[in-house]
Design an enzyme around this catalytic site. Sequence first.
Site, short mmCIF file in Angstrom:
data_model
loop_
_atom_site.label_atom_id
_atom_site.label_comp_id
_atom_site.label_asym_id
_atom_site.label_seq_id
_atom_site.Cartn_x
_atom_site.Cartn_y
_atom_site.Cartn_z
N SER A 1 1.09 -2.27 5.36
CA SER A 1 2.72 -2.81 4.70
C SER A 1 3.31 -2.44 3.91
CB SER A 1 2.65 -4.09 4.00
OG SER A 1 2.13 -3.68 3.00
N ASP A 2 4.58 -2.07 4.42
CA ASP A 2 4.87 -1.01 2.72
C ASP A 2 4.88 -1.94 1.37
OD1 ASP A 2 6.12 0.44 1.21
OD2 ASP A 2 8.09 0.20 2.40
N TRP A 3 5.05 -1.82 0.30
CA TRP A 3 4.52 -2.06 -1.07
C TRP A 3 5.20 -3.49 -0.67
CZ3 TRP A 3 1.08 1.17 1.09
CH2 TRP A 3 0.18 1.62 0.39
#
Length: 787
Positions: free
Chosen positions: A231-233
């Site tokens: 995932s993106d952060w």
Amino acid sequence: MHLPVSPDESPVNDLSLRDAAALLTGGAFWSTAQVGTVPSIVLADGPHGVRLQKQGTDHLGLHHSEPATCFPLAVAVGSSWNPQVAEQIGAALARECRELGVSVLLGPGVNIKRSALGGRNFEYYSEDPLLTGVLASAHVKALQAGGVGASLKHFAANDQETDRMIISSDVDERTLREIHLAPFERVVTEAQPATVMCSYNKINGVYSSENRWLLTDVLRGQWGFGGVVVSDWGAVHNRVRSLEAGLDLAMPGPGDLSTGAVVAAVDSGLLDDTLVRRSASVVAGLVQKYAAASTAAQNVTAQNVTAQTVAAEEATAQNGTPQEYADYVAEHHQLARDLATECAVLLKNDNHALPLTPNSTILVTGELAVSPRFQGGGSSYVNATQIDVPLHAIEEHAAASNCTVLFERGVDSSGDDSSQLRAAAVAAAKDVDVAVVFAGTLEAEESEGYDRTHLDLSTDHVALIKDVSSVARRTVVVLSNGGVVTLEAWHDDVDAILEGFLLGQGSGQALADLLFGIANPSGRLAETIPLRLEDTPSYLNFPGEQGHVRYAEGVMVGYRHYETVQAPVRYPFGHGLSYTTFDTTDLHVTETGPDSVIAQVTVTNTGSVTGKHVVQLYVSTQAGPVRRAARTLGAFTKVELAPGQSKVVHLELDRRAFAYWDIDRAAWVVAEGSYAIQLCANSSTVLSETSVNLAGDGLPAALSLQSNVGEWLAHPVAGAALTPLLTALISQAAAREDDSAQVAAAVNVSDLPDMVRLMPMIQLVGVSGGAIDPDKLLQLTTGVEAS
Ligand code: BGC
């Protein structure tokens, strides 16, 4: 469905459910979890330098990171049009990652520059999917060949910063496939990135992190991705839904809550345990494959820290220069400089204003000449090992060519009034041979996290260019900016413009080398420079409203739009000048199959210095049932030639260069028809062209009862069966009205009036009184479809 790791063979089968689930969230902000015998590995931001944070972690570029080389940014690499530039950066980054203990470097970003206002445009390559995909593939291959995993981001349709974490990108499938997914597809299929990072935004209302169609059906099922979806952060909203959609690793960690949610969902029968194990297997596989980078660094660092400290102390004692970093630092700084020279674009060069000539007096003005702008803000912000100052590099070259250099700051961007500084620059400009004005965007003007609202340079920069150029004999403008800027306020007042974009830490030296002709500019624009913001294709639909942004321009992104509607621009995609001249001649095309060709072109350096030229081939067609852009980039290559030298280059135009995404068939289709292959100087200047007739896929249009009568008649099987039925129907109708003239005219179905020809078949079925059986009709199309 293609499952890259078979759950039955996976080593994680020995793990308890909780341990398997624990592998699926980060162990800390920048690392995976250590579980059982599976070690933890480090992930760090890229894409143009290693941003390793050992303390004060954040993903906004706020806190300190370890020193690392800041290579030319993607905006600059895009302008190089040279995959070897991307490759060399990838390889050098791998070496730095190994030294620093990073197993996965987060990048490259392959989002398409849908709007010139995009706040992260400096992190992306181009408005064109082919150019983006080719460069990013080279980067990923080299990085991974060096033992470090890539993270291809941000998947997908994450082309703006405004509301980036909640916006829904509302986009039709053809546009997604042809423009926004295409670079991801190329990199996944050609370079097999270790990870793909899913974006924050929604696509057509569904978060990317929960989008099963995107993460599983397309990415794994259709493209064969076998790595980890990360995932993106902070992009995961619901861990169970995201896991079901195909998101393996939720970052950042630690993630006890999310582990608990996964275990509870399995225990209560809401989540299939095999999904947890499948994801745990791919995460364990990633760790296994790339752990060496982290481990090697731990060993090396432990021994080297002392050795390096001793060496640094010795060096400091000998010459006063602290030598704190590993050997690669100087080598990579030089590489960053060399690569940067390939990225800058010479936009304009009237009266040979450049290169600067020996024995001249040069005014250098603009504060960016002493405080260079070479990277953008946010998560990609690199703590550069060394920064070249343009003025110093210019002074060195000037000394060698007997030039005199004056410097005036010209602008103060701290907020104070610049008029006195500008007046001093103007006074100095009167007496020099040439004034070189450094201008561009300031750090606060473009960053991750927000978009720009206009394309103009600041009023101080514009005033400096205008006032200096009004008195100077010659004026050269050197630009440093991440997103494109409009040049209209001053373009005609100056002699030359060198657009550097953001060239990384070697920017100062590279620009000086280009100004003095020590290096020859060979960059080409990877995005159009428009006349006005209002002309840009997404102007009316950026950045969206009420939580939605409509990709209403469809596939007409960037030059596809300008060329199709024939709108004037300041500089087209692909434009760039050189200190030498090139001829591209003898375009020959050979068909290599029903949907592919090889083109051959002769390139000659007709000038007096060595230089590199970008051969650009575009495809132009109206074949198929969809609206095609006036032309699209089909293939390119960069070639270096000495004066007088010629080379024959071959460029392959593969199936994808001719295909469109057919929404009826849910497939790439090459339509039968004529395709012009255009050899272009840039997207709007065709130098020569030739045509090929491609057999294509030989598929008739996909038909349904909503297809119109004309489309049915054109079908080779159904049309033949339909014709006598239709002829009979028309004759009967005309006979009923006793209109012999109409009978004679209308029995020929090719003369059907448009009103009937354009009617949906379902309507004709309705009025045929049972003569046309819709089921039989549909059956007639199936055999042909399958063949
Ligand atoms: C950015 C990513 C980055 C991540 C980690 C996010 O906010 O969108 O590009 O890799 O943070 O820093």
